[in-house]
Design a protein around this motif. Sequence first.
Motif, mmCIF file in Angstrom:
data_model
loop_
_atom_site.group_PDB
_atom_site.id
_atom_site.type_symbol
_atom_site.label_atom_id
_atom_site.label_comp_id
_atom_site.label_asym_id
_atom_site.label_seq_id
_atom_site.Cartn_x
_atom_site.Cartn_y
_atom_site.Cartn_z
ATOM 1 N N PHE A 34 15.981 10.256 9.403
ATOM 2 C CA PHE A 34 15.639 9.090 8.379
ATOM 3 C C PHE A 34 16.856 9.030 7.527
ATOM 4 O O PHE A 34 17.628 10.228 7.249
ATOM 5 C CB PHE A 34 14.247 9.246 7.926
ATOM 6 C CG PHE A 34 13.954 10.396 7.392
ATOM 7 C CD1 PHE A 34 14.488 10.957 6.217
ATOM 8 C CD2 PHE A 34 13.127 11.308 8.285
ATOM 9 C CE1 PHE A 34 14.015 12.262 5.526
ATOM 10 C CE2 PHE A 34 13.121 12.623 7.821
ATOM 11 C CZ PHE A 34 13.251 13.040 6.572
ATOM 12 N N PHE A 35 16.612 8.283 6.380
ATOM 13 C CA PHE A 35 17.225 8.492 4.774
ATOM 14 C C PHE A 35 16.191 8.180 3.751
ATOM 15 O O PHE A 35 15.121 7.443 4.230
ATOM 16 C CB PHE A 35 18.579 7.724 4.738
ATOM 17 C CG PHE A 35 18.333 5.888 4.824
ATOM 18 C CD1 PHE A 35 18.202 5.394 3.728
ATOM 19 C CD2 PHE A 35 18.379 5.425 6.043
ATOM 20 C CE1 PHE A 35 18.200 4.039 3.515
ATOM 21 C CE2 PHE A 35 18.152 4.000 5.946
ATOM 22 C CZ PHE A 35 18.117 3.333 4.626
ATOM 23 N N VAL A 36 16.506 8.463 2.598
ATOM 24 C CA VAL A 36 15.522 8.263 1.441
ATOM 25 C C VAL A 36 16.297 7.276 0.429
ATOM 26 O O VAL A 36 17.435 7.637 0.090
ATOM 27 C CB VAL A 36 15.250 9.548 0.693
ATOM 28 C CG1 VAL A 36 14.559 9.379 -0.477
ATOM 29 C CG2 VAL A 36 14.512 10.643 1.561
ATOM 30 N N VAL A 49 11.815 6.978 -1.198
ATOM 31 C CA VAL A 49 11.116 6.430 0.030
ATOM 32 C C VAL A 49 11.641 6.439 1.110
ATOM 33 O O VAL A 49 13.085 6.276 1.424
ATOM 34 C CB VAL A 49 10.923 4.696 -0.446
ATOM 35 C CG1 VAL A 49 10.170 4.073 1.120
ATOM 36 C CG2 VAL A 49 10.238 4.531 -1.542
ATOM 37 N N LEU A 50 10.850 7.011 2.401
ATOM 38 C CA LEU A 50 11.549 7.213 3.726
ATOM 39 C C LEU A 50 11.968 5.861 4.209
ATOM 40 O O LEU A 50 11.132 5.010 4.342
ATOM 41 C CB LEU A 50 10.309 7.828 4.597
ATOM 42 C CG LEU A 50 10.081 9.305 4.218
ATOM 43 C CD1 LEU A 50 8.918 9.839 5.409
ATOM 44 C CD2 LEU A 50 11.292 10.205 4.265
ATOM 45 N N ARG A 95 0.816 -1.122 -0.174
ATOM 46 C CA ARG A 95 -0.071 -0.043 0.142
ATOM 47 C C ARG A 95 0.806 1.370 -0.030
ATOM 48 O O ARG A 95 0.608 2.063 -0.795
ATOM 49 C CB ARG A 95 -0.839 0.144 1.101
ATOM 50 C CG ARG A 95 -2.232 -0.926 1.081
ATOM 51 C CD ARG A 95 -3.105 -0.574 2.312
ATOM 52 N NE ARG A 95 -2.670 -1.249 3.404
ATOM 53 C CZ ARG A 95 -2.022 -0.503 4.440
ATOM 54 N NH1 ARG A 95 -2.146 1.039 4.401
ATOM 55 N NH2 ARG A 95 -1.750 -0.777 5.700
ATOM 56 N N ARG A 96 1.787 1.258 0.770
ATOM 57 C CA ARG A 96 2.596 2.411 1.041
ATOM 58 C C ARG A 96 3.524 2.582 -0.360
ATOM 59 O O ARG A 96 3.853 3.662 -0.883
ATOM 60 C CB ARG A 96 3.504 2.294 2.057
ATOM 61 C CG ARG A 96 2.743 2.379 3.340
ATOM 62 C CD ARG A 96 3.750 2.657 4.828
ATOM 63 N NE ARG A 96 2.824 2.502 5.883
ATOM 64 C CZ ARG A 96 3.351 2.362 7.219
ATOM 65 N NH1 ARG A 96 4.626 2.606 7.248
ATOM 66 N NH2 ARG A 96 2.413 2.481 8.194
ATOM 67 N N PRO A 131 8.382 5.961 12.743
ATOM 68 C CA PRO A 131 8.883 4.600 11.771
ATOM 69 C C PRO A 131 7.551 3.875 11.383
ATOM 70 O O PRO A 131 7.216 3.442 10.337
ATOM 71 C CB PRO A 131 9.849 3.915 12.508
ATOM 72 C CG PRO A 131 10.587 4.958 13.138
ATOM 73 C CD PRO A 131 9.507 5.848 13.643
ATOM 74 N N ALA A 132 6.746 3.446 12.514
ATOM 75 C CA ALA A 132 5.675 2.476 12.358
ATOM 76 C C ALA A 132 4.592 3.076 11.563
ATOM 77 O O ALA A 132 3.751 2.187 10.695
ATOM 78 C CB ALA A 132 4.985 2.321 13.850
ATOM 79 N N ASP A 133 4.525 4.522 11.519
ATOM 80 C CA ASP A 133 3.412 5.110 10.423
ATOM 81 C C ASP A 133 4.298 5.629 9.237
ATOM 82 O O ASP A 133 3.427 5.663 8.256
ATOM 83 C CB ASP A 133 2.779 6.401 11.529
ATOM 84 C CG ASP A 133 2.017 5.865 12.499
ATOM 85 O OD1 ASP A 133 1.366 4.671 12.530
ATOM 86 O OD2 ASP A 133 1.936 6.462 13.289
ATOM 87 N N ASP A 134 5.281 6.036 9.160
ATOM 88 C CA ASP A 134 6.074 6.848 8.219
ATOM 89 C C ASP A 134 6.815 5.960 7.398
ATOM 90 O O ASP A 134 7.335 6.443 6.097
ATOM 91 C CB ASP A 134 6.633 8.148 8.712
ATOM 92 C CG ASP A 134 5.468 8.906 9.378
ATOM 93 O OD1 ASP A 134 4.591 9.440 8.763
ATOM 94 O OD2 ASP A 134 5.521 9.049 10.455
ATOM 95 N N GLU A 135 7.581 4.928 7.751
ATOM 96 C CA GLU A 135 8.509 4.173 6.994
ATOM 97 C C GLU A 135 7.892 3.665 5.738
ATOM 98 O O GLU A 135 6.803 3.175 5.760
ATOM 99 C CB GLU A 135 9.370 3.265 7.810
ATOM 100 C CG GLU A 135 10.465 2.547 6.972
ATOM 101 C CD GLU A 135 11.461 1.600 8.111
ATOM 102 O OE1 GLU A 135 12.699 1.930 7.534
ATOM 103 O OE2 GLU A 135 11.032 1.535 9.133
#
Length: 253
Positions: free
Chosen positions: A194-196, A153-154, A50-51, A70-74
């Motif tokens: 974070f990194f991308v 991607v985060l 999905r993400r 991270p749980a919501d945004d990674e």
Amino acid sequence: MTAAPGPRARAGLVVPTLFALAALATFIGLGTWQIQRKAWKEALIDTLERRLSAAAAALPAPDQWARLDPADDEFRRVQFSASFVPGTEALVYAGSSALRSDVTGPGYWVFAPARLAAGALVVVNRGFVPEGRQNPATRAAGEIMGKSDLVGVLRWPELPGLFSPKNDPAHNLWFVRDPGAIAAAKGWGEVAPFFVELESPQPPGGLPQAGALKPNLRNEHLQYAVTWFGLAVVVGVMFVAWLGSRWRRADPT
């Protein structure tokens, strides 16, 4: 009438019975754990799909970075404009990837700081280079100069594993994707937490090889569960058969 086993025969049943019960409990427990792992893996695959298939959103502003989870945004896709800081890349050893099936063979991820218009730094995994192409001079055509529109991607930093080799900053080689540690060792200054993982643009010379992440996670937990439950059945059947033979031998008639 079949007589019950005597005291000596009953005493000889204690250890085998305890062993069989322990084996049954172990195999059933392992089978149940694999069922739970199956549910967790399926939820993870669904989240990744999905993400990673969603449209890219704007990169959160630096004043929001500390509140990201991270749980919501990674694995969320983002887009932003930034300029790579020239001559500062770091190499991270690339093992097999369950998210980049287009990358094969030994090689390295190229991590580099990218400066946003407001001055903040985001570390970007620009992509893969094969063994023998570590030196930027061998892939000079892949340099991206000036401001670029980036899509990626985060991701959050990795933790070193039990058997992870020690990083070797003296040779510009890392074994854990930890942008904070890399930035500290190379003197980049403060970077995003974070990194991308870069999807686009692809560099003109093809290296580093950027690319979209696609989940390709193994999910064989059902087979493992069936194996453990099957072993539990085998232990139960063998114990009952052994108990029956022992009972018949104890019959004095």
